[in-house]
Design an enzyme around this catalytic site. Structure first.
Site, short mmCIF file in Angstrom:
data_model
loop_
_atom_site.label_atom_id
_atom_site.label_comp_id
_atom_site.label_asym_id
_atom_site.label_seq_id
_atom_site.Cartn_x
_atom_site.Cartn_y
_atom_site.Cartn_z
N SER A 250 -26.74 10.28 47.66
CA SER A 250 -27.36 10.89 46.47
C SER A 250 -28.76 10.36 46.20
O SER A 250 -28.96 9.16 46.08
CB SER A 250 -26.51 10.61 45.23
N HIS B 278 -28.08 16.47 46.96
CA HIS B 278 -27.71 16.42 48.37
C HIS B 278 -28.26 17.65 49.06
O HIS B 278 -27.81 18.77 48.79
CB HIS B 278 -26.18 16.41 48.53
N ASN C 103 -27.00 2.39 38.86
CA ASN C 103 -26.67 2.21 37.43
C ASN C 103 -25.77 0.99 37.29
O ASN C 103 -25.13 0.57 38.25
CB ASN C 103 -25.95 3.46 36.90
N HIS D 278 -25.21 11.65 36.19
CA HIS D 278 -25.65 11.96 37.56
C HIS D 278 -27.18 11.95 37.62
O HIS D 278 -27.77 11.55 38.64
CB HIS D 278 -25.09 13.33 37.98
N TYR E 107 -14.16 14.93 46.26
CA TYR E 107 -14.06 15.52 44.91
C TYR E 107 -14.56 16.98 44.86
O TYR E 107 -14.28 17.69 43.91
CB TYR E 107 -14.81 14.68 43.86
N GLU E 108 -15.27 17.39 45.90
CA GLU E 108 -15.72 18.79 45.93
C GLU E 108 -14.58 19.72 46.34
O GLU E 108 -14.74 20.94 46.29
CB GLU E 108 -16.88 18.94 46.92
N HIS F 170 -18.06 15.64 49.84
CA HIS F 170 -17.19 14.64 49.21
C HIS F 170 -15.78 15.19 48.99
O HIS F 170 -15.60 16.40 48.82
CB HIS F 170 -17.75 14.21 47.85
N ALA G 252 -25.18 6.00 46.81
CA ALA G 252 -25.53 5.54 45.46
C ALA G 252 -24.26 4.94 44.88
O ALA G 252 -23.16 5.46 45.11
CB ALA G 252 -25.98 6.73 44.63
N MET H 1 -18.26 7.14 45.23
CA MET H 1 -17.34 8.24 45.55
C MET H 1 -17.50 8.76 46.98
O MET H 1 -17.22 9.91 47.26
CB MET H 1 -17.57 9.39 44.56
N SER H 2 -17.97 7.90 47.88
CA SER H 2 -18.21 8.39 49.26
C SER H 2 -18.05 7.29 50.29
O SER H 2 -17.47 6.24 50.02
CB SER H 2 -19.64 8.95 49.34
N1 HPA Z 1 -19.39 5.23 39.69
C1 HPA Z 1 -19.00 5.97 40.75
N2 HPA Z 1 -19.86 6.48 41.62
C2 HPA Z 1 -21.16 6.26 41.43
C3 HPA Z 1 -21.63 5.50 40.35
C4 HPA Z 1 -20.70 4.97 39.44
O1 HPA Z 1 -21.04 4.30 38.45
N3 HPA Z 1 -22.98 5.47 40.45
C5 HPA Z 1 -23.31 6.19 41.56
N4 HPA Z 1 -22.20 6.66 42.15
#
Ligand code: HPA
Length: 279
Positions: free
Chosen positions: A32, A63, A240, A254, A87-88, A85, A115, A216-217
């Site tokens: 990401s 993406h 973050n 996001h 989740y998609e 992903h 990310a 998540m990847s």
């Molecule tokens: N949690 C899950 N996936 C992420 C995060 C997060 O805080 N930041 C970037 N991808």
């Protein structure tokens, strides 16, 4: 089923070979907000995912969906600009299809980037973390990408996952970062399914059991790459700070992930440029 997978693999590999003059050795997956990195590939052959049979398209903002194949710092690389992903709605097998293709194309080293939220309290948004190990929540819960018939020609039924992130490559990354004066943490990446971000209770749990970052990847790709005997290097961009305090008014979005991801690209680029000639 294995034969069916073989057919889809063969078709995808043939389509890629038809579109490029290169024989890539190194695969690079951009997460990401990190897509810009592919712009540096010289004399690139660019193949949109939509033009590769069976290739899972990414539906996520941030993406892009194409393969960029060419020369980067003395290596012939195949860059995956954007990924699909779980989740998609893709199955774990669909998520890892690109890595199977890379292996079939002769790629021996896979560099994965992503990310991630920073769980370790010493991490700040904008930092880089070398992945030294992972926690596979999705896999432990039954969605391992290797579930189903095993193709013994690719790897064993029960592949080892200790040292999944190649120790020699990790050493090289740490030495390269140190020589460049670049801050590079090392830590454990926790893979969760998403797409909702974690609750504070979940984040405190992850903190307690030794996770340094969450995302998540990446992990399904690493498992399939290791199963096939590829060397793996993983780098997380900390986009973050995970919010462990349930009374905090901070939120994660996001947009924040993408913005910080963009900001990190120059540092990640510098590290990768330093690493590639040494692979
Ligand atoms: N949690 C899950 N996936 C992420 C995060 C997060 O805080 N930041 C970037 N991808």
């Amino acid at each position: 089923m294995t034969e069916a997978v073989d057919k889809t693999l063969e078709t995808a590999v043939a389509a890629i070979r038809q579109r490029t003059r290169y024989m890539p050795q190194v695969g690079l997956v951009l997460g990401s907000g990190l897509s810009d990195l592919a712009n540096a590939v010289k004399s690139a052959d660019v193949i949109p995912y939509a033009e590769i049979p069976h290739w899972p398209a990414s539906t996520v903002i941030g993406h892009s969906g194409q393969l960029v194949i060419g020369q980067l710092e003395g290596q012939t690389v195949l860059v995956q600009q954007g990924r699909a992903h779980f989740y998609e709605g893709y199955s774990p097998a669909q998520v890892v299809f690109p890595v199977r293709v890379m292996h079939a194309l002769g790629i021996h080293t896979l560099i994965v980037t992503n990310a991630a939220g920073g769980i370790n309290r010493s991490f700040e948004p904008g930092d880089l973390m070398l992945i030294k190990d992972h926690l596979n929540f999705v896999g432990i819960a039954g969605n391992n990408p290797l579930r189903g018939p095993n193709d013994e020609r690719i790897g064993p039924r029960f592949p080892d996952m200790t040292q999944a992130y190649d120790p020699a490559l990790r050493r090289l990354a740490l030495e390269t970062a140190a020589a460049q004066g670049l801050k590079l943490h090392e830590g454990v990446y926790a893979y969760v399914a998403g797409p909702s971000f974690e609750t504070s209770a979940e984040l405190r749990f992850l903190h307690l059991i030794g996770a340094d970052a969450v995302g998540m990847s990446t992990v399904p790709s690493v498992i399939v790459a290791r199963h096939a005997g590829m060397r793996v290097l993983g780098i997380s961009s900390i986009t973050n700070k995970a919010i462990l305090d349930p009374t905090s008014e901070a939120v994660v979005s996001h947009e924040e992930v993408l913005e910080t991801g963009k900001m990190i690209v120059p540092r990640l680029t510098k590290l990768l440029y330093g690493l590639l000639p040494q692979l």
